[in-house]
Design a protein around this motif. Structure first.
Motif, PDB file in Angstrom:
ATOM      1  N   ARG A 164       0.852  -1.179   0.000  1.00 48.89           N
ATOM      2  CA  ARG A 164       0.000   0.000   0.000  1.00 48.89           C
ATOM      3  C   ARG A 164       0.891   1.232   0.000  1.00 48.89           C
ATOM      4  N   PHE A 165       0.347   2.384  -0.352  1.00 49.93           N
ATOM      5  CA  PHE A 165       1.079   3.635  -0.193  1.00 49.93           C
ATOM      6  C   PHE A 165       1.099   4.011   1.283  1.00 49.93           C
ATOM      7  N   HIS A 169      -6.862  -3.172  -1.368  1.00 51.95           N
ATOM      8  CA  HIS A 169      -7.771  -2.031  -1.342  1.00 51.95           C
ATOM      9  C   HIS A 169      -7.765  -1.376  -2.713  1.00 51.95           C
ATOM     10  N   HIS A 170      -8.955  -1.317  -3.319  1.00 53.62           N
ATOM     11  CA  HIS A 170      -9.075  -0.800  -4.676  1.00 53.62           C
ATOM     12  C   HIS A 170      -9.522   0.662  -4.636  1.00 53.62           C
ATOM     13  N   SER A 210      -6.342   2.068  -4.779  1.00 54.67           N
ATOM     14  CA  SER A 210      -5.024   2.579  -4.366  1.00 54.67           C
ATOM     15  C   SER A 210      -3.950   1.499  -4.349  1.00 54.67           C
ATOM     16  N   ASP A 211      -4.287   0.277  -3.920  1.00 59.66           N
ATOM     17  CA  ASP A 211      -3.267  -0.782  -3.877  1.00 59.66           C
ATOM     18  C   ASP A 211      -2.868  -1.251  -5.276  1.00 59.66           C
ATOM     19  N   GLU A 248      -2.443   0.837  -7.684  1.00 57.58           N
ATOM     20  CA  GLU A 248      -1.445   1.846  -8.070  1.00 57.58           C
ATOM     21  C   GLU A 248      -0.112   1.584  -7.377  1.00 57.58           C
TER      22      GLU A 248
END
Length: 388
Positions: free
Chosen positions: A213-214, A246-247, A249-250, A252
């Motif tokens: 994740r970011f 998590h869609h 963001s994950d 990316e």
């Protein structure tokens, strides 16, 4: 004469396309159904969701828009009680609105005279001290409180709640299973049968699952993961399977790393792939189970791995990661602010060699957590059985 079903509201972070929280919901629903059937106590779950249509379709339950107060109030008024959880609902790291929202839902049920239950929550961090008396005031009126680690109980105790009122249980997702688990797909002690070891593997190469994740603004943790994977793949060809929890963001974050790897991984004889379509918890559970090793930043990627007996490597960005790893006899490989790529590579290679030993050492711990994960559902169903 068959008794009418009792509606139970379930409040949590549902409908946001976060695989971990969706897995929490699936696990709670499974456990409630299992114990309601075992005791003959008819219940009807009603889920508060940001996307009630998709929640209803995915889980076969009634769902209400969590942001439409009139609908929420009506659902609670028609219910026999409310469950809050699980997950990290009461924390103020991601913003100051989460705690008032979830406490407000519980308080609304209490005002209506409904019993309320805290289901395996991870409490904190709660950095704004003004929230402490509010949490205490709401929790002291709950019929049952369970948290997913000792640190959450300690925090609640520091707010003035009695220790004997708080049960420590595993995260609900430790109890999540697949339909084939009850159809001969698993052997004794929870190990996966050889025929199903890698049901989704797209390569004969060792599969390393990666859930990132970011977090750091510098992206230094993702750069270190990329460098570690390159170092490991230089020693042996690998299939790197990116698993976004998590869609969007994950996705990316995964693509950020993949772009750094593609050329060299291919030159080393390896493969990179991205899991695009595993939005249902049990789909993602299968994906994790198909890995030989899993590197995880997301808490529930690590919980999935433990439940499927996949050797895991945790990267810490939050105390909840450390707390879970401790429960399965592990320590984080590093923290996001200072992750050593060489150490990560060495651990990947070591676990690929000694995975069976890792599983044997932790089997008693993991099996115990799986069994204990249903404790809140047992307590809640027993409450309604007695009241009935």
């Amino acid at each position: 004469m068959v008794a009418a079903s009792q509606k139970i509201i379930i409040s949590g972070y549902y409908g946001f396309r976060n695989s971990g929280d969706e897995a929490v919901l699936q696990s709670i629903l499974n456990a409630l159904q299992k114990h309601s059937l075992a005791t003959g106590t008819a219940i009807e779950p009603v889920v508060l969701s940001i996307d009630p249509e998709s929640t209803a379709a995915a889980y076969g339950v009634k769902a209400v828009n969590r942001m439409k107060l009139s609908e929420v109030r009506r659902a609670i008024s028609e219910s026999a009680g409310l469950i809050s959880g699980g997950g990290s609902l009461l924390q103020d790291v991601t913003g100051s609105k989460s705690i008032p929202y979830y406490l407000g839902i519980i308080k609304l049920a209490q005002w209506m005279g409904k019993p309320t239950f805290i289901y395996a929550q991870g409490i904190g961090p709660v950095n704004r001290k003004l929230f402490h008396p509010l949490i205490k005031a709401v929790f002291r009126k709950c019929s049952y409180i369970s948290v997913r680690d000792e640190q959450s109980r300690d925090l609640l105790q520091s707010m003035g709640l009695g220790k004997n009122k708080i049960e420590v249980v595993p995260d609900p997702v430790m109890g999540l299973s697949l339909p084939e688990d009850s159809q001969g797909g698993r052997t004794e002690a929870g190990s996966v049968s050889p025929l199903q070891k890698n049901p989704l593997s797209r390569s004969e190469l060792p599969t390393v699952g990666v859930s990132v994740r970011f977090w750091e603004q510098s992206r230094g943790e993702l750069d270190a993961v990329a460098e570690g994977l390159l170092k490991a793949s230089a020693q042996t060809p690998l299939h790197l399977r990116f698993l976004p929890f998590h869609h969007p963001s994950d996705h990316e974050a995964s693509r950020y790393i993949m772009q750094k790897l593609e050329k060299e991984i291919s030159q080393n004889g390896g493969v990179i792939s991205l899991c695009e379509d595993a939005e249902h918890p049990q789909q993602m559970l299968r994906e994790v189970g198909a890995c030989d090793v899993l590197i995880g930043m997301r808490l529930h990627s690590l919980i999935y791995a433990a439940g499927r007996r996949v050797p895991l490597i945790g990267i810490s960005y939050d105390p909840k990661i450390d707390h879970f790893l401790e429960r399965v006899g592990c320590r984080p490989i590093g923290v996001t602010s200072s992750l050593d790529s060489g150490r990560l590579a060495a651990e990947v290679l070591q676990l690929l060699k000694s995975g069976d030993e890792w599983k044997r050492e932790r089997e008693p711990l993991i099996a115990s957590l799986v069994q204990e994960a249903e404790a809140p559902a047992r307590q809640i169903i027993e409450y309604f059985r007695r009241k009935g």
